[in-house]
Design a protein around this motif. Structure first.
Motif, PDB file in Angstrom:
ATOM      1  N   LYS A  89      22.768  -0.361 -10.583  1.00 37.50           N
ATOM      2  CA  LYS A  89      21.574  -0.698 -10.255  1.00 37.50           C
ATOM      3  C   LYS A  89      20.143   0.210  -9.613  1.00 37.50           C
ATOM      4  O   LYS A  89      20.237   0.004  -8.655  1.00 37.50           O
ATOM      5  CB  LYS A  89      21.279  -1.952 -11.097  1.00 37.50           C
ATOM      6  CG  LYS A  89      22.574  -3.076 -11.754  1.00 37.50           C
ATOM      7  CD  LYS A  89      22.831  -1.937 -13.088  1.00 37.50           C
ATOM      8  CE  LYS A  89      23.973  -3.108 -13.565  1.00 37.50           C
ATOM      9  NZ  LYS A  89      23.977  -1.939 -14.700  1.00 37.50           N
ATOM     10  N   SER A  90      19.199   0.751 -10.567  1.00 40.51           N
ATOM     11  CA  SER A  90      17.986   0.884  -9.905  1.00 40.51           C
ATOM     12  C   SER A  90      17.841   0.190  -9.564  1.00 40.51           C
ATOM     13  O   SER A  90      17.372  -1.351  -9.621  1.00 40.51           O
ATOM     14  CB  SER A  90      16.988   1.529 -10.857  1.00 40.51           C
ATOM     15  OG  SER A  90      16.035   2.107 -10.837  1.00 40.51           O
ATOM     16  N   GLY A  91      17.422   0.122  -8.243  1.00 45.52           N
ATOM     17  CA  GLY A  91      16.370  -0.789  -7.171  1.00 45.52           C
ATOM     18  C   GLY A  91      16.996  -1.136  -6.246  1.00 45.52           C
ATOM     19  O   GLY A  91      16.931  -2.279  -5.174  1.00 45.52           O
ATOM     20  N   GLN A  92      18.596  -1.138  -6.160  1.00 44.89           N
ATOM     21  CA  GLN A  92      19.630  -1.990  -5.654  1.00 44.89           C
ATOM     22  C   GLN A  92      19.626  -0.998  -4.028  1.00 44.89           C
ATOM     23  O   GLN A  92      19.216   0.299  -3.867  1.00 44.89           O
ATOM     24  CB  GLN A  92      20.949  -1.858  -5.551  1.00 44.89           C
ATOM     25  CG  GLN A  92      21.057  -2.481  -7.081  1.00 44.89           C
ATOM     26  CD  GLN A  92      22.871  -2.372  -7.232  1.00 44.89           C
ATOM     27  OE1 GLN A  92      23.137  -1.476  -7.459  1.00 44.89           O
ATOM     28  NE2 GLN A  92      23.371  -3.729  -8.323  1.00 44.89           N
ATOM     29  N   THR A  93      20.287  -2.021  -2.514  1.00 42.40           N
ATOM     30  CA  THR A  93      20.145  -1.333  -1.562  1.00 42.40           C
ATOM     31  C   THR A  93      21.839  -1.110  -1.910  1.00 42.40           C
ATOM     32  O   THR A  93      21.974  -2.082  -1.548  1.00 42.40           O
ATOM     33  CB  THR A  93      19.928  -2.102  -0.600  1.00 42.40           C
ATOM     34  OG1 THR A  93      18.572  -1.529  -0.227  1.00 42.40           O
ATOM     35  CG2 THR A  93      20.290  -1.453   0.354  1.00 42.40           C
ATOM     36  N   ILE A  94      22.723  -0.059  -1.357  1.00 43.31           N
ATOM     37  CA  ILE A  94      24.210   0.219  -1.704  1.00 43.31           C
ATOM     38  C   ILE A  94      24.782   0.507  -0.832  1.00 43.31           C
ATOM     39  O   ILE A  94      24.528   1.535   0.338  1.00 43.31           O
ATOM     40  CB  ILE A  94      24.498   0.572  -3.290  1.00 43.31           C
ATOM     41  CG1 ILE A  94      24.234   2.402  -2.903  1.00 43.31           C
ATOM     42  CG2 ILE A  94      24.398  -0.238  -3.890  1.00 43.31           C
ATOM     43  CD1 ILE A  94      24.488   2.738  -3.874  1.00 43.31           C
ATOM     44  N   PHE A  95      26.023  -0.020   0.335  1.00 43.17           N
ATOM     45  CA  PHE A  95      26.766   0.771   1.107  1.00 43.17           C
ATOM     46  C   PHE A  95      27.089   2.090   0.631  1.00 43.17           C
ATOM     47  O   PHE A  95      28.170   1.155  -0.712  1.00 43.17           O
ATOM     48  CB  PHE A  95      27.326  -0.008   2.002  1.00 43.17           C
ATOM     49  CG  PHE A  95      26.477  -0.662   2.730  1.00 43.17           C
ATOM     50  CD1 PHE A  95      26.138   0.153   4.497  1.00 43.17           C
ATOM     51  CD2 PHE A  95      26.345  -2.549   2.989  1.00 43.17           C
ATOM     52  CE1 PHE A  95      25.748  -0.658   5.367  1.00 43.17           C
ATOM     53  CE2 PHE A  95      25.433  -3.040   3.994  1.00 43.17           C
ATOM     54  CZ  PHE A  95      24.991  -2.249   4.967  1.00 43.17           C
ATOM     55  N   MET A  96      27.951   3.432   0.622  1.00 41.88           N
ATOM     56  CA  MET A  96      28.373   4.345   1.082  1.00 41.88           C
ATOM     57  C   MET A  96      29.781   4.269   2.358  1.00 41.88           C
ATOM     58  O   MET A  96      29.172   5.152   2.609  1.00 41.88           O
ATOM     59  CB  MET A  96      28.143   5.310   0.024  1.00 41.88           C
ATOM     60  CG  MET A  96      26.863   4.115  -1.180  1.00 41.88           C
ATOM     61  SD  MET A  96      27.146   5.593  -2.641  1.00 41.88           S
ATOM     62  CE  MET A  96      28.537   6.010  -3.209  1.00 41.88           C
ATOM     63  N   ASP A  97      30.590   4.267   2.028  1.00 41.78           N
ATOM     64  CA  ASP A  97      31.159   4.784   3.051  1.00 41.78           C
ATOM     65  C   ASP A  97      32.240   6.382   3.128  1.00 41.78           C
ATOM     66  O   ASP A  97      32.100   7.029   1.936  1.00 41.78           O
ATOM     67  CB  ASP A  97      32.107   3.711   3.965  1.00 41.78           C
ATOM     68  CG  ASP A  97      33.730   3.691   2.879  1.00 41.78           C
ATOM     69  OD1 ASP A  97      33.839   3.776   2.127  1.00 41.78           O
ATOM     70  OD2 ASP A  97      34.339   2.132   3.538  1.00 41.78           O
ATOM     71  N   ALA A 111      20.620  10.546 -13.131  1.00 38.76           N
ATOM     72  CA  ALA A 111      19.533  11.509 -12.597  1.00 38.76           C
ATOM     73  C   ALA A 111      18.428  11.086 -11.882  1.00 38.76           C
ATOM     74  O   ALA A 111      17.614  11.273 -10.458  1.00 38.76           O
ATOM     75  CB  ALA A 111      19.255  12.578 -13.139  1.00 38.76           C
ATOM     76  N   ASN A 112      17.739  10.263 -12.095  1.00 40.85           N
ATOM     77  CA  ASN A 112      16.179  10.060 -11.961  1.00 40.85           C
ATOM     78  C   ASN A 112      16.740   7.970 -11.094  1.00 40.85           C
ATOM     79  O   ASN A 112      15.378   7.734 -11.243  1.00 40.85           O
ATOM     80  CB  ASN A 112      15.303   9.461 -13.119  1.00 40.85           C
ATOM     81  CG  ASN A 112      15.044  10.897 -13.532  1.00 40.85           C
ATOM     82  OD1 ASN A 112      14.973  11.747 -12.501  1.00 40.85           O
ATOM     83  ND2 ASN A 112      14.905  10.979 -14.734  1.00 40.85           N
ATOM     84  N   ILE A 113      17.911   7.561 -10.859  1.00 39.40           N
ATOM     85  CA  ILE A 113      17.840   6.679 -10.789  1.00 39.40           C
ATOM     86  C   ILE A 113      16.909   6.185  -9.088  1.00 39.40           C
ATOM     87  O   ILE A 113      16.999   7.101  -8.279  1.00 39.40           O
ATOM     88  CB  ILE A 113      19.306   6.147 -10.199  1.00 39.40           C
ATOM     89  CG1 ILE A 113      19.406   4.606 -10.041  1.00 39.40           C
ATOM     90  CG2 ILE A 113      19.620   7.514  -8.658  1.00 39.40           C
ATOM     91  CD1 ILE A 113      21.175   4.216 -10.265  1.00 39.40           C
ATOM     92  N   GLU A 114      16.964   5.347  -8.335  1.00 44.11           N
ATOM     93  CA  GLU A 114      15.897   4.889  -7.854  1.00 44.11           C
ATOM     94  C   GLU A 114      17.090   3.948  -6.491  1.00 44.11           C
ATOM     95  O   GLU A 114      17.012   2.511  -7.138  1.00 44.11           O
ATOM     96  CB  GLU A 114      14.772   3.829  -8.311  1.00 44.11           C
ATOM     97  CG  GLU A 114      13.577   4.935  -8.590  1.00 44.11           C
ATOM     98  CD  GLU A 114      12.372   4.514  -8.830  1.00 44.11           C
ATOM     99  OE1 GLU A 114      12.275   2.981  -7.806  1.00 44.11           O
ATOM    100  OE2 GLU A 114      11.606   4.800  -9.528  1.00 44.11           O
ATOM    101  N   LEU A 115      17.270   4.528  -5.563  1.00 39.19           N
ATOM    102  CA  LEU A 115      18.551   3.357  -4.725  1.00 39.19           C
ATOM    103  C   LEU A 115      18.454   3.595  -3.242  1.00 39.19           C
ATOM    104  O   LEU A 115      17.753   4.442  -2.787  1.00 39.19           O
ATOM    105  CB  LEU A 115      19.843   4.116  -5.115  1.00 39.19           C
ATOM    106  CG  LEU A 115      20.392   3.648  -6.102  1.00 39.19           C
ATOM    107  CD1 LEU A 115      21.993   4.741  -5.924  1.00 39.19           C
ATOM    108  CD2 LEU A 115      20.456   2.336  -6.962  1.00 39.19           C
ATOM    109  N   ARG A 116      19.351   2.731  -2.017  1.00 46.80           N
ATOM    110  CA  ARG A 116      18.028   3.065  -1.116  1.00 46.80           C
ATOM    111  C   ARG A 116      19.602   2.990  -0.570  1.00 46.80           C
ATOM    112  O   ARG A 116      20.974   1.919  -0.903  1.00 46.80           O
ATOM    113  CB  ARG A 116      17.644   1.723  -0.378  1.00 46.80           C
ATOM    114  CG  ARG A 116      17.892   2.154   0.931  1.00 46.80           C
ATOM    115  CD  ARG A 116      17.296   1.311   1.766  1.00 46.80           C
ATOM    116  NE  ARG A 116      16.007   0.613   1.531  1.00 46.80           N
ATOM    117  CZ  ARG A 116      14.765  -0.518   0.736  1.00 46.80           C
ATOM    118  NH1 ARG A 116      15.841  -1.091   0.359  1.00 46.80           N
ATOM    119  NH2 ARG A 116      13.838   0.311   0.862  1.00 46.80           N
TER     120      ARG A 116
END
Length: 249
Positions: A89-97, A111-116
């Motif tokens: 979801k937009s606005g989330q902070t996610i880890f990806m390994d 395309a326009n998602i806002e993530l950290r």
């Protein structure tokens, strides 16, 4: 047919023909025109195709268009990527390994998602750079070229500084009794740290990873919230994982 599988087939069909009408796609996949219209709208919102008058066309001008991804990822990984997007979801902070399945999930972001995004996966960086509204934090440490990730005690220390809403974990192996395992100790230790620092953990693994047990124990199945595979959730081979109260996608 699962919705995600149909999405993948629609994109393949458009890749071959360039464009198609709603009626043509409905007939091809034996579903109603309303279903196809909803599918096209969703794929358009995900940035994977363009809506045109009466149908849809492939967005070949996008740097992350389907024909580029198809050269890199198998159909199973593309299906997992589509399923994983439902959790992002937009606005989330996610880890990806690490892992190509995690990269496939990254390719599927809107395309326009806002993530950290916090990652130790260096192969993921060119993919994430295509999302202008998202921030990428790279976890340092010793580079493991066989995995294309940074994985060391230093990487664990960096990861422990953050708290994430979601962790998209690449799978080495997952077994209903032995849990999640890794082939490299350093990689497994990073996974453990990230899992502890995440509110929700979703493991991404195609059917070939099921029943595989590597030498380093990462987590029990009860420590994982969601298991995302390329199989329909009703597949009998997933029954043992259902007994662990895992959410299946």
């Amino acid at each position: 047919m699962a919705k995600e599988e149909r999405y993948n087939l629609i994109l393949k069909f458009l890749e071959a023909d360039g464009r198609a009408s709603f009626d043509e796609l409905a007939l091809k996949f034996n579903v109603s025109s309303d279903t196809i219209r909803r599918d096209i709208e969703q794929l358009h919102q995900m940035g994977l195709l363009s809506k045109i008058r009466g149908g849809a066309a492939i967005r070949s001008s996008l740097p992350f268009a389907f024909h580029d991804r198809a050269l890199q990822f198998s159909e199973g990984k593309n299906i997992i990527g589509l399923k994983a997007q439902q959790l992002v979801k937009s606005g989330q902070t996610i880890f990806m390994d690490g892992g190509t399945t995690v990269c496939a999930a990254g390719m599927r972001f809107p395309a326009n998602i806002e993530l950290r995004v916090i990652t130790n996966n260096l192969a993921l960086l060119p993919i994430l750079s295509r999302f202008p509204n998202s921030e990428t934090i790279v976890l340092g440490g010793v580079y493991r070229k066989e995995l294309e990730v940074n994985a060391s005690q230093q990487t664990c220390e960096y990861a422990a500084q953050y708290v994430a809403d979601l962790y998209l974990m690449g799978a080495c192996g997952v077994d209903s009794r032995m849990g999640v395992t890794a082939a490299f100790r350093e990689d497994g230790e990073v996974k453990q740290t990230i899992c502890r620092s995440s509110r929700k953990t979703a493991m991404l693994g195609d059917c070939q990873k099921l029943g595989i047990v590597e030498f380093f124990k990462v987590a029990d199945c009860t420590e994982i919230d969601v298991l995302i595979t390329d199989l329909p959730t009703t597949d009998a081979s997933l029954d043992a994982y259902r007994m662990n109260s895992l959410q299946l996608q």
